[in-house]
Write an enzyme that holds these catalytic residues in place. Structure first.
Site, PDB file in Angstrom:
ATOM      1  N   TYR A  43       0.695  -0.965  -0.049  1.00  0.00           N
ATOM      2  CA  TYR A  43      -0.148  -0.156   0.012  1.00  0.00           C
ATOM      3  C   TYR A  43       0.860   1.243  -0.019  1.00  0.00           C
ATOM      4  O   TYR A  43       0.784   2.083  -0.871  1.00  0.00           O
ATOM      5  CB  TYR A  43      -0.871   0.099   1.218  1.00  0.00           C
ATOM      6  CG  TYR A  43      -1.818   0.897   1.272  1.00  0.00           C
ATOM      7  CD1 TYR A  43      -2.927   1.151   0.496  1.00  0.00           C
ATOM      8  CD2 TYR A  43      -1.784   2.097   2.117  1.00  0.00           C
ATOM      9  CE1 TYR A  43      -3.833   2.257   0.156  1.00  0.00           C
ATOM     10  CE2 TYR A  43      -2.745   3.150   2.220  1.00  0.00           C
ATOM     11  CZ  TYR A  43      -3.603   3.180   1.406  1.00  0.00           C
ATOM     12  OH  TYR A  43      -4.650   4.247   1.247  1.00  0.00           O
ATOM     13  N   GLU A  84       3.997   1.881  -0.600  1.00  0.00           N
ATOM     14  CA  GLU A  84       4.982   2.283  -1.756  1.00  0.00           C
ATOM     15  C   GLU A  84       4.114   2.133  -3.221  1.00  0.00           C
ATOM     16  O   GLU A  84       4.405   2.874  -3.898  1.00  0.00           O
ATOM     17  CB  GLU A  84       6.059   1.018  -1.938  1.00  0.00           C
ATOM     18  CG  GLU A  84       6.852   1.037  -0.950  1.00  0.00           C
ATOM     19  CD  GLU A  84       8.080   1.854  -0.823  1.00  0.00           C
ATOM     20  OE1 GLU A  84       7.863   3.067  -1.355  1.00  0.00           O
ATOM     21  OE2 GLU A  84       9.272   1.709  -0.283  1.00  0.00           O
ATOM     22  N   LYS A 107       1.067   3.553  -3.191  1.00  0.00           N
ATOM     23  CA  LYS A 107       0.737   4.959  -3.255  1.00  0.00           C
ATOM     24  C   LYS A 107       1.964   6.080  -3.616  1.00  0.00           C
ATOM     25  O   LYS A 107       1.870   7.038  -4.365  1.00  0.00           O
ATOM     26  CB  LYS A 107      -0.057   5.340  -1.949  1.00  0.00           C
ATOM     27  CG  LYS A 107      -1.155   4.668  -1.860  1.00  0.00           C
ATOM     28  CD  LYS A 107      -2.509   5.345  -2.882  1.00  0.00           C
ATOM     29  CE  LYS A 107      -3.708   4.915  -2.285  1.00  0.00           C
ATOM     30  NZ  LYS A 107      -4.745   5.383  -3.270  1.00  0.00           N
ATOM     31  N   ARG A 165     -10.122  -0.790  10.664  1.00  0.00           N
ATOM     32  CA  ARG A 165      -9.670   0.708  11.119  1.00  0.00           C
ATOM     33  C   ARG A 165     -10.259   0.891  12.603  1.00  0.00           C
ATOM     34  O   ARG A 165     -10.937   0.345  12.920  1.00  0.00           O
ATOM     35  CB  ARG A 165     -10.296   1.370  10.154  1.00  0.00           C
ATOM     36  CG  ARG A 165      -9.371   1.397   8.650  1.00  0.00           C
ATOM     37  CD  ARG A 165      -9.931   2.649   7.838  1.00  0.00           C
ATOM     38  NE  ARG A 165     -10.275   2.114   6.659  1.00  0.00           N
ATOM     39  CZ  ARG A 165     -10.320   3.006   5.290  1.00  0.00           C
ATOM     40  NH1 ARG A 165     -10.375   4.297   5.578  1.00  0.00           N
ATOM     41  NH2 ARG A 165     -10.598   2.568   4.165  1.00  0.00           N
ATOM     42  N   PRO A 175       2.645   3.155  12.587  1.00  0.00           N
ATOM     43  CA  PRO A 175       3.215   4.232  12.782  1.00  0.00           C
ATOM     44  C   PRO A 175       2.902   4.563  14.204  1.00  0.00           C
ATOM     45  O   PRO A 175       1.844   4.601  14.665  1.00  0.00           O
ATOM     46  CB  PRO A 175       2.904   5.387  11.829  1.00  0.00           C
ATOM     47  CG  PRO A 175       1.689   4.484  10.945  1.00  0.00           C
ATOM     48  CD  PRO A 175       1.776   3.029  11.276  1.00  0.00           C
ATOM     49  N   ASN A 228      -6.136   9.952   8.305  1.00  0.00           N
ATOM     50  CA  ASN A 228      -7.304   9.186   8.799  1.00  0.00           C
ATOM     51  C   ASN A 228      -8.764   9.790   8.461  1.00  0.00           C
ATOM     52  O   ASN A 228      -8.799  10.905   8.924  1.00  0.00           O
ATOM     53  CB  ASN A 228      -7.373   8.718  10.133  1.00  0.00           C
ATOM     54  CG  ASN A 228      -6.068   7.681  10.388  1.00  0.00           C
ATOM     55  OD1 ASN A 228      -4.913   8.034   9.571  1.00  0.00           O
ATOM     56  ND2 ASN A 228      -6.258   6.666  11.148  1.00  0.00           N
ATOM     57  N   THR A 233      -0.880   7.961  18.463  1.00  0.00           N
ATOM     58  CA  THR A 233      -1.910   8.921  18.134  1.00  0.00           C
ATOM     59  C   THR A 233      -2.379   8.904  16.503  1.00  0.00           C
ATOM     60  O   THR A 233      -1.405   8.323  15.711  1.00  0.00           O
ATOM     61  CB  THR A 233      -1.367  10.348  18.441  1.00  0.00           C
ATOM     62  OG1 THR A 233      -0.246  10.581  17.688  1.00  0.00           O
ATOM     63  CG2 THR A 233      -0.919  10.480  19.888  1.00  0.00           C
ATOM     64  N   GLY A 283      -1.515   2.056  23.783  1.00  0.00           N
ATOM     65  CA  GLY A 283      -2.548   3.191  23.587  1.00  0.00           C
ATOM     66  C   GLY A 283      -2.167   4.511  23.227  1.00  0.00           C
ATOM     67  O   GLY A 283      -2.969   5.429  23.165  1.00  0.00           O
TER      68      GLY A 283
END
Length: 312
Positions: free
Chosen positions: A144, A146, A148, A185, A273, A173, A209, A206
């Site tokens: 996905y 690479e 894009k 998601r 990420p 997002n 962000t 958690g």
């Protein structure tokens, strides 16, 4: 009024774009192979004389006559794009080549729905458009990320080589009604789990962000990008710069659903990420755009959609 092609038009974003363009009086050709798109998303448009639906895979050439092209076709959630990673890369790369070829033949303006994933796991925060990113080229998300990135390369090569009118927007997002309930998601995951009173799954501790843009804001930005002056090629970030941790999002969803769900913690997926936040300075300056819908208000609309979906 224009004849406008939307690839991936039966998907989450594509179907909302169909609605918005038809509302403005344009004729819309919606193209989708229904891998992740859903006919239900556009069923209310089927009888509209300004709407046409075509089953087609953008990895194959398409021969139609249109004035503008929005290229949205590509699975966008890890569960879906990792299901068939080779096809995901082909959709981004071959799809871009085919749509750019069509735009060149028609001398049509074309917009690429790129992604914040081109920044990978960023070392710069928030992410500005001049940041080149930190992407693992051989990881499980690479099909996905690479794909894009390569699509953006193709768009700018067509711009330089053929003077094609291109627009490249990097989508952060986005959430709202018509999200796929099983796409993995975080917003849809949390809402569905909360409504079913199941444990809410949080990966890592958690603290990672994300920034969440409501779909109506996003579509408004996309249309402003398409209609902007032809010298504005982008890339331009479109997203909501307000940053929330996964724990904050989970607690807000629990509050809004009045759910009895508990939180459970699992290991963080590979190459996920830690931070994602757009710098939208360019969007403000060039497009006079910024999001208006607050997270709590957007979540209420999304929860209403999922509540109906789960009771049908």
């Amino acid at each position: 009024m224009k004849k406008i092609l939307i690839t991936g038009g039966a998907g989450f974003l594509g179907s909302h774009l169909c609605d918005a363009l038809i509302k403005k009086g344009h004729d819309v050709l919606c193209v989708d192979n229904f891998f992740t798109g859903n006919k239900e998303n556009v069923s209310h448009l089927i009888t509209n004389p300004k709407f046409e639906l075509m089953r087609h895979d953008v990895t194959f050439p398409l021969y139609v006559e249109v004035d503008q092209i929005y290229n949205l076709a590509c699975p966008a959630s890890p569960i879906h794009y990792q299901h068939d990673p080779v096809q995901t890369t082909k959709t981004s790369v071959h799809g871009a080549i085919n749509m750019l070829g069509l735009a060149k033949r028609l001398n049509a303006r074309i917009l690429q729905a790129s992604t914040s994933e081109v920044y990978g796991d960023p070392e710069v925060h928030p992410q500005t458009e001049d940041y080149w990113g930190k992407v693992n080229p051989i990881g499980i998300r690479s099909c996905y990320d690479e794909g894009k990135r390569c699509a953006e390369t193709l768009f700018f090569d067509y711009f330089r080589q053929h003077q094609l009118e291109i627009k490249v927007m990097r989508i952060f997002n986005t959430y709202g009604p018509r999200m796929h309930p099983n796409d993995g998601r975080v917003v849809s995951n949390f809402i569905v789990q909360a409504l079913k009173n199941e444990s809410i799954t949080i990966y890592g501790d958690g603290s990672q962000t994300r920034s969440f843009c409501y779909v109506d804001d996003l579509i408004g930005g996309m249309m402003k990008m398409m209609e902007s002056d032809k010298v504005i090629t982008g890339p331009i970030n479109i997203g909501n710069p307000n940053e929330f941790s996964m724990l904050e999002l989970a607690e807000l969803v629990l509050k809004l659903t009045s759910s009895q769900s508990k939180l459970t913690f699992k290991p963080l997926p590979k190459d996920d990420p830690k931070q994602r936040q757009p710098d939208i300075g360019l969007a403000k300056a060039k497009l006079d755009w910024e999001p208006k819908v607050k997270l709590e208000d957007g979540l209420k609309e999304t929860i209403t959609f999922f509540r109906k979906l789960l009771t049908n």
